[in-house]
Structures are given as C-alpha cells and as structure tokens.
Motif scaffolding. Structure first.
Motif, PDB file in Angstrom:
ATOM      1  N   ALA A  83      36.576   0.386  51.535  1.00  0.00           N
ATOM      2  CA  ALA A  83      36.025   1.720  51.299  1.00  0.00           C
ATOM      3  C   ALA A  83      35.984   2.060  49.815  1.00  0.00           C
ATOM      4  O   ALA A  83      35.210   2.918  49.390  1.00  0.00           O
ATOM      5  N   VAL A  84      36.847   1.413  49.033  1.00  0.00           N
ATOM      6  CA  VAL A  84      36.905   1.713  47.601  1.00  0.00           C
ATOM      7  C   VAL A  84      37.056   0.405  46.837  1.00  0.00           C
ATOM      8  O   VAL A  84      38.158  -0.116  46.700  1.00  0.00           O
ATOM      9  N   ARG A 127      32.614   2.955  41.980  1.00  0.00           N
ATOM     10  CA  ARG A 127      33.353   2.449  43.132  1.00  0.00           C
ATOM     11  C   ARG A 127      32.434   2.431  44.346  1.00  0.00           C
ATOM     12  O   ARG A 127      31.765   3.422  44.615  1.00  0.00           O
ATOM     13  N   LEU A 128      32.446   1.308  45.067  1.00  0.00           N
ATOM     14  CA  LEU A 128      31.506   1.143  46.182  1.00  0.00           C
ATOM     15  C   LEU A 128      32.213   0.842  47.489  1.00  0.00           C
ATOM     16  O   LEU A 128      33.339   0.362  47.511  1.00  0.00           O
ATOM     17  N   LYS A 129      31.501   1.116  48.589  1.00  0.00           N
ATOM     18  CA  LYS A 129      31.980   0.757  49.924  1.00  0.00           C
ATOM     19  C   LYS A 129      31.366  -0.573  50.326  1.00  0.00           C
ATOM     20  O   LYS A 129      30.203  -0.843  50.039  1.00  0.00           O
TER      21      LYS A 129
ATOM     22  N   SER B  28      28.294   8.338  55.067  1.00  0.00           N
ATOM     23  CA  SER B  28      27.139   7.440  55.061  1.00  0.00           C
ATOM     24  C   SER B  28      26.175   7.704  56.218  1.00  0.00           C
ATOM     25  O   SER B  28      25.026   7.289  56.176  1.00  0.00           O
ATOM     26  N   GLY B  29      26.650   8.372  57.275  1.00  0.00           N
ATOM     27  CA  GLY B  29      25.819   8.527  58.450  1.00  0.00           C
ATOM     28  C   GLY B  29      25.981   7.369  59.426  1.00  0.00           C
ATOM     29  O   GLY B  29      25.349   7.343  60.481  1.00  0.00           O
ATOM     30  N   PHE B  30      26.824   6.375  59.085  1.00  0.00           N
ATOM     31  CA  PHE B  30      27.083   5.239  59.975  1.00  0.00           C
ATOM     32  C   PHE B  30      28.394   5.408  60.738  1.00  0.00           C
ATOM     33  O   PHE B  30      28.653   4.705  61.701  1.00  0.00           O
ATOM     34  N   VAL B  65      28.214   4.452  48.000  1.00  0.00           N
ATOM     35  CA  VAL B  65      29.153   4.793  46.933  1.00  0.00           C
ATOM     36  C   VAL B  65      30.377   5.448  47.580  1.00  0.00           C
ATOM     37  O   VAL B  65      30.250   6.239  48.513  1.00  0.00           O
ATOM     38  N   SER B  66      31.559   5.068  47.100  1.00  0.00           N
ATOM     39  CA  SER B  66      32.797   5.503  47.741  1.00  0.00           C
ATOM     40  C   SER B  66      32.975   7.013  47.735  1.00  0.00           C
ATOM     41  O   SER B  66      32.440   7.719  46.884  1.00  0.00           O
TER      42      SER B  66
END
Lengths: 162, 103
Positions: A83-84, A127-129, B28-30, B65-66
C-alpha cells in the motif's frame, strides 16, 4: 484520427480556459482561494485506465520509450506493504519535461506523471500502491523523446485488496 | 479546519527542496469494505506547486498513489523567504490550497 481529436480537445480546453479566466476575474474578490485550484479537466482518463506498460506509454505520450541507463530509480527490492512503496526517480538526461511512474501488474499501469517545467530538477519522489510483485517503470521525456528504466519489487502484502 | 497539506521547503545552494504530505484517503474504487460494498473512488487528480505565479511542478495522480500522498521534488530560482503555493483537486471536485514560506 486520434491526433486530430486531441488537437480539437486542446483547442477546446484553451477556449474554456480563457472563458474561465474572464468569468473568474469577476468573482475573484469573493473567492481568492478558488483561484489557485488546479485544473483537473485535462486529466487523461484513458491513460489512467489502460493496463500494460507499453500501451500506457503509447496512450500518454504517443510514442515508444527506449531503455536508458541514465535514469536512476530508488525503491525497495522487497516491499513489506504494497500500500505504501516509496519510489524515487532521478535522471541525468537533458531538457526533461515530464516524468511518469508506471506499475506493470496493477489493474491500470499508470500511477502518476509529473510536469517538469524549466528550472525544476528532473527528480521526483512519491509513494505508490502495488497489488502484487511487479516491475515498476519510470518514463522520462527528454528532448521530446521517451526513455524508460525498470526495477522489480517483491510485494509481500498487496496494497489493493480488501 | 486545519489544512490537509503539510509542506516543508528548504533552499540550499540555489536549489529548493520541497516535501509535501497531503491528508487524503486516495480510495481507488477497487477496494470493498467489511460489508462487501465497494468503497467509491476518491483520489487527488492534480496537485500544483507554484512560485511567484509560475507553476514549478504539476503532479497528475491516479488511484495508485498511496493514501496520504507524499511528494518530494527540487527546483531552482527561489530564495529563502519566498512563498510557494500548493493546491490540489480530487475526482469529487474537493480541493485545498496552502501557502508555505521557503526556509
């Protein structure tokens, strides 16, 4: 066809922008805060809803990216929490105008892209998921050409489940 | 209400390093909640940073994006004491903006 539609769309955007400005200036005194609100109407819905790295690059930049060793990516090789995941990109390529971050195995590959105006250094950290173990691709537009670099991340707990 | 944006901008040797942390769910909608209902998408679409009326950075974000997004970038041409304005808008039309002074 796509290109023409895009031009038309851009023109329309320009018109809307001018009209918005004229309208905005009248009520500016009432809503000073609103004047700074970014414009999200040009958000590329299709590029953000395309699975697959190469397809997404083609949709977003209308070109293919070539591999470059002048792009440095800084991200963990193993991410405990999908998640991060911190991702940094830096490049020594000249005249960078845009940087994009793509996650190959996410439902839609494009995570984020950034406009880099003149005077801003070609560096970004975000930061991305990530849903699962995946390749992360950084795309850099330098001198109007697209370059990319890839790094794999092992994700132990996905960031898109629930 | 306190601003959703926390900013730290530091100038050193002509380069300003800006770090921003935005409080936002970035759904995210997921994802489904515990009752099995889909949590509707709610994420920031665009974030701009401007200095003296000029955009120095524009982030176009998607739902990957987190949560509580963090962003760092560097730009030239600003001095200590200058102001930078950070603004965002999400897919529901919600927006926020804050101004910070470069240290």
């Amino acid at each position: 066809m796509t290109d023409q539609r895009r031009r038309g769309f851009l023109k329309g955007m320009l018109g809307a922008g001018v009209a918005g400005f004229a309208l905005g200036s009248g009520i500016m005194s009432l809503r000073v805060q609103a004047a700074a609100t970014p414009d999200a109407s040009d958000w590329p819905k299709k590029a953000f809803n395309t699975p697959g790295v190469d397809e997404t690059i083609a949709e977003l930049y209308e070109m293919e990216a070539t591999e470059s060793d002048q792009i440095t990516m800084d991200l963990p090789t193993i991410a405990q929490n999908g998640a991060v995941v911190p991702v940094s990109v830096e490049t020594t390529l000249p005249n960078v105008t845009s940087i994009a971050l793509l996650v190959d195995r996410n439902p839609n590959a494009l995570a984020a892209y950034f406009d880099i105006p003149q005077g801003t250094l070609p560096f970004v950290s975000n930061r991305l998921k990530m849903a699962e173990t995946t390749d992360v691709v950084a795309v850099v537009i330098s001198d109007g050409k697209a370059y990319k670099a890839t790094q794999n991340v092992k994700v132990t707990v996905g960031g898109c489940g629930g | 209400m306190a601003s959703s944006i926390r900013v730290r901008a530091v100038e050193s040797g002509g380069v300003t390093s800006l770090k921003a942390l935005v409080r936002h769910p970035m759904d995210s909608g997921f994802v489904k909640d515990s009752a099995g209902n889909v949590i509707p998408a709610n994420f920031i679409k665009a974030l701009t940073v401007s200095h003296k009326g000029k955009d120095v950075f524009v982030a176009h974000w998607g739902p990957a994006v987190s949560k509580d997004p963090f962003l760092e970038f560097r730009f030239k041409g600003a001095q200590k004491g200058d102001e930078v304005t950070i603004s965002w808008i999400d897919n529901t039309g919600e927006s926020d903006s804050t101004t910070a002074t470069i240290a």
